[in-house]
Design a protein around this motif. Structure first.
Motif, PDB file in Angstrom:
ATOM      1  N   SER A  38      10.282   1.746 -14.371  1.00 19.88           N
ATOM      2  CA  SER A  38      10.702   1.559 -12.981  1.00 19.88           C
ATOM      3  C   SER A  38       9.510   1.242 -12.099  1.00 19.88           C
ATOM      4  N   LEU A  39       9.800   0.634 -10.972  1.00 19.80           N
ATOM      5  CA  LEU A  39       8.778   0.237 -10.000  1.00 19.80           C
ATOM      6  C   LEU A  39       9.379   0.417  -8.614  1.00 19.80           C
ATOM      7  N   VAL A  40       8.618   0.992  -7.709  1.00 17.92           N
ATOM      8  CA  VAL A  40       9.040   1.112  -6.316  1.00 17.92           C
ATOM      9  C   VAL A  40       8.329   0.033  -5.520  1.00 17.92           C
ATOM     10  N   VAL A  41       9.099  -0.804  -4.839  1.00 14.28           N
ATOM     11  CA  VAL A  41       8.535  -1.859  -3.978  1.00 14.28           C
ATOM     12  C   VAL A  41       8.862  -1.489  -2.536  1.00 14.28           C
ATOM     13  N   TYR A  42       7.864  -1.562  -1.649  1.00 14.66           N
ATOM     14  CA  TYR A  42       8.110  -1.113  -0.279  1.00 14.66           C
ATOM     15  C   TYR A  42       7.260  -1.907   0.705  1.00 14.66           C
ATOM     16  N   THR A  43       7.627  -1.779   1.965  1.00 13.56           N
ATOM     17  CA  THR A  43       6.866  -2.386   3.047  1.00 13.56           C
ATOM     18  C   THR A  43       6.667  -1.346   4.140  1.00 13.56           C
TER      19      THR A  43
END
Length: 653
Positions: A38-43
């Motif tokens: 899994s990978l968390v992508v955020y801004t």
């Protein structure tokens, strides 16, 4: 070979540091409890409808890079209706949804297909200045990048710098070149062997070419400076054959002792290093014999050591130095930090160091622990909910499980936070969960609970395990997961490397006693070669450095290098032939030049901001410096029993 190895890749999955038992248990655990990357992508934007649309647009761009079982989970996938989330975003109030906080919003990517596609996703994210990511795959990606930078930039700088220093010591370009060629060959030869048998390198096996380079460099200087005294390389080899043989045999044994490690990558390093050093050294000696006619020794200039002291240490000085070294070593060993958290390998102001803290408010963090609860009945599932609530109260962690997903969905539809009355309603509600979550926590597999949080070091992690075990009580469970096994394995790595170091030191000392037929050499050998390593523990502690996957290897590596000089000294003292000038020219000078070359070259690693490599270079430089001092000043006094070397050696002429 240079052409063949120019495209060799770095691959550093976190699993490379698992012990054999840990790898076996982890794979067995995955059979019953499938784990999805899994990978968390955020801004880092204030949540708004416009920001959310930008988030979705970027997610769609990333989705184009995935063609094999990638699942994207957005905040709106975790609420009953998209319209509810949209209304809250338009109002400008805090949206009541996971993956959103007051100053940040993001989405999840679950990958159940080929791993390489997540690396493509990470590259795309890093090209964008507005989005960031976190997760185990992100750590692995940067480990690969950092290791590749060492291979592509630091090692070439080290090779060039070593050549320049060698030229400064020898003061003849042709002689320097002829000595340097086998060193460079040994490094490229090691790379070729690694690529042929393994295809890729990692941060451990990438050190093998460096080890062969430095050993061959040291060997070449010992032969060269003796050849200047004897008049030819063949005579120098004949005179030095015994210490060279002892050097190669003990270095071979020293590195091969790493084969007792429970960690596969360390065993490979030990096997490769020992074989490559042996083969490269033999090739180096053949090379030097083949160029003997080209190398005109009488025409080469050289650095003179006319002011080298004729006295060694007094007995009182020797006692004081050994006592202080022992005290510093014990103090350092008792207080030194052990770092097993890979995120601490990167500077605090970098994106990778920040990202793991930044994702905690929106995604709970990264998986720290998987708790396998087995095949549960529906009544058991209801009872587990209370335990999950207790686990959720532990400081610094959050809980993820099938039950919690179902409870949230049930709350959205019925207003109740409890599980539904029967398993059919449970399955119906779970079918409404995002596909990525259903892939990560399949309903037809054994039940597991995931604890999420920011990465922890081994001491903090052990405290967490105690609290988890107390919470679970008498329940039947299995603690596992990648992070769990890494913590156990890296702690075990310190123990196994210490064990292999002591084993190789003991064997080397026995060989010294047998070959030179003097029992007193056992304690001399142990003392001279352990004091520098003990001092380095105090040095690490004083400078705020740590024991980690790289610095713990400096002890076996440092022993393999330092012991070479020890055997040359012991052989010279045992023969009792040649005066003080011969001692300075054929023993002291090659020890000084080779040691100083390596010390200064490894110090170059200190400019690098990747913690394991920086501390590896600085600590190894310190060990080599202390080893040089102990060899040149402590060893003569211990062996000869006199502080006046010049007077003793005058009787040998």
């Amino acid at each position: 070979m240079l052409f063949y190895t120019k495209d060799i890749k770095q691959k550093n999955p976190e699993s490379i540091f698992l012990t054999d038992e840990g790898m076996y248990q982890f794979r067995a655990f995955q059979q019953d409890y499938p784990e999805v990357d899994s990978l968390v992508v955020y801004t880092n934007e204030t949540p708004s409808e416009e920001a959310y649309l930008r988030l979705e647009k970027f997610g769609n761009e990333l989705a184009q890079l995935c063609d094999d079982e990638c699942y994207f989970v957005y905040p709106h996938d975790l609420v009953k209706e998209r319209a509810i989330l949209t209304r809250e975003l338009i109002k400008g109030v805090d949206a009541q949804a996971d993956l959103i906080s007051s100053n940040r919003l993001g989405f999840l990517i679950f990958n159940n297909g080929k791993k390489s596609q997540l690396k493509d996703v990470i590259r795309k994210i890093e090209e964008n200045q507005s989005f960031f990511c976190a997760g185990h795959e992100y750590t692995n990606y940067h480990l690969d990048q950092s290791s590749a930078l060492v291979q592509e930039k630091l090692f070439p700088i080290l090779f060039v710098f070593s050549f320049i220093l060698l030229l400064a010591f020898i003061r003849n370009f042709l002689a320097t070149l002829l000595l340097f060629v086998p060193c460079l060959f040994s490094a490229i030869f090691s790379l070729a062997v690694i690529k042929f048998f393994f295809g890729t390198m990692n941060m451990v096996t990438s050190i093998v070419p460096l080890m062969t380079f430095v050993i061959v460099l040291s060997l070449g200087q010992h032969i060269y400076f003796t050849a200047r005294k004897e008049g030819s390389l063949s005579l120098a080899l004949k005179k030095k054959i015994k210490p060279i043989s002892l050097m190669l045999v003990t270095t071979f044994i020293g590195f091969l002792s790493l084969y007792v490690s429970e960690i596969y990558v360390i065993r490979v390093f030990g096997l490769l290093s020992s074989l490559m050093i042996l083969l490269s050294s033999l090739v180096s000696m053949l090379w030097l014999l083949s160029v003997e006619k080209v190398l005109k020794l009488e025409e080469t200039a050289h650095v003179k050591l006319s002011k080298y002291p004729g006295n060694s240490l007094s007995g009182a000085s020797l006692f004081l130095i050994c006592s202080i070294s022992l005290f510093i070593g014990i103090w350092g060993a008792m207080n030194i930090d052990i770092i097993t958290d890979a995120t601490k390998y990167f500077p605090k102001d970098t994106a990778i160091a920040r990202s793991f803290n930044e994702i905690s408010p929106i995604a709970g963090g990264v998986p720290l622990l998987e708790i396998g609860m087995g095949d549960l009945s529906y009544e058991d599932l209801k009872k587990i909910s209370n335990i999950e609530d207790e686990l959720g109260t532990l400081a610094g962690v959050s809980v993820m499980s099938r039950n919690l997903v179902v409870r949230k969905i049930n709350q959205a539809y019925s207003g109740h936070t409890s599980l539904p009355d029967n398993q059919f309603a449970y399955a119906t509600l779970y079918s409404k969960a995002a596909e990525g979550i259903r892939e990560a926590y399949p309903i037809d597999s054994f039940y597991k609970i995931t604890l999420l949080g920011t990465p922890l070091n081994v001491d903090q992690y052990e405290d967490l395990l105690v609290k988890v075990r107390n919470t679970l009580g008498e329940k039947t469970y299995i603690l596992d997961g990648l992070y769990y096994n890494l913590m156990i394995s890296q702690k075990a790595m310190v123990h196994t490397l210490s064990k292999s170091f002591l084993l190789s030191l003991f064997i080397m000392a026995i060989i010294a006693v047998i070959s030179l037929k003097q029992l007193k050499l056992f304690m001399i050998f142990i003392l001279v070669n352990t004091m520098p390593l003990g001092l380095s523990l105090g040095f690490l502690n004083l400078t705020g450095m740590s024991l980690n996957i790289a610095t713990v290897m400096t002890y076996s590596v440092g022993l393999g290098i330092v012991v070479d000089s020890t055997f040359h000294l012991l052989h010279f003292f045992d023969e009792r032939r040649g005066g003080f000038l011969s001692y300075v020219e054929t023993i002291v000078k090659p020890i000084l030049t080779s040691s100083l070359t390596l010390i200064i070259a490894f110090l170059l690693f200190g400019i690098y901001d990747f913690l394991p490599i920086r501390e590896f270079g600085v600590n190894l430089s310190f060990i080599l410096f202390c080893g040089m001092i102990f060899d040149l000043f402590v060893l003569p006094t211990l062996y000869l029993g006199s502080s006046s070397l010049k007077e003793v050696m005058e009787d040998w002429e």
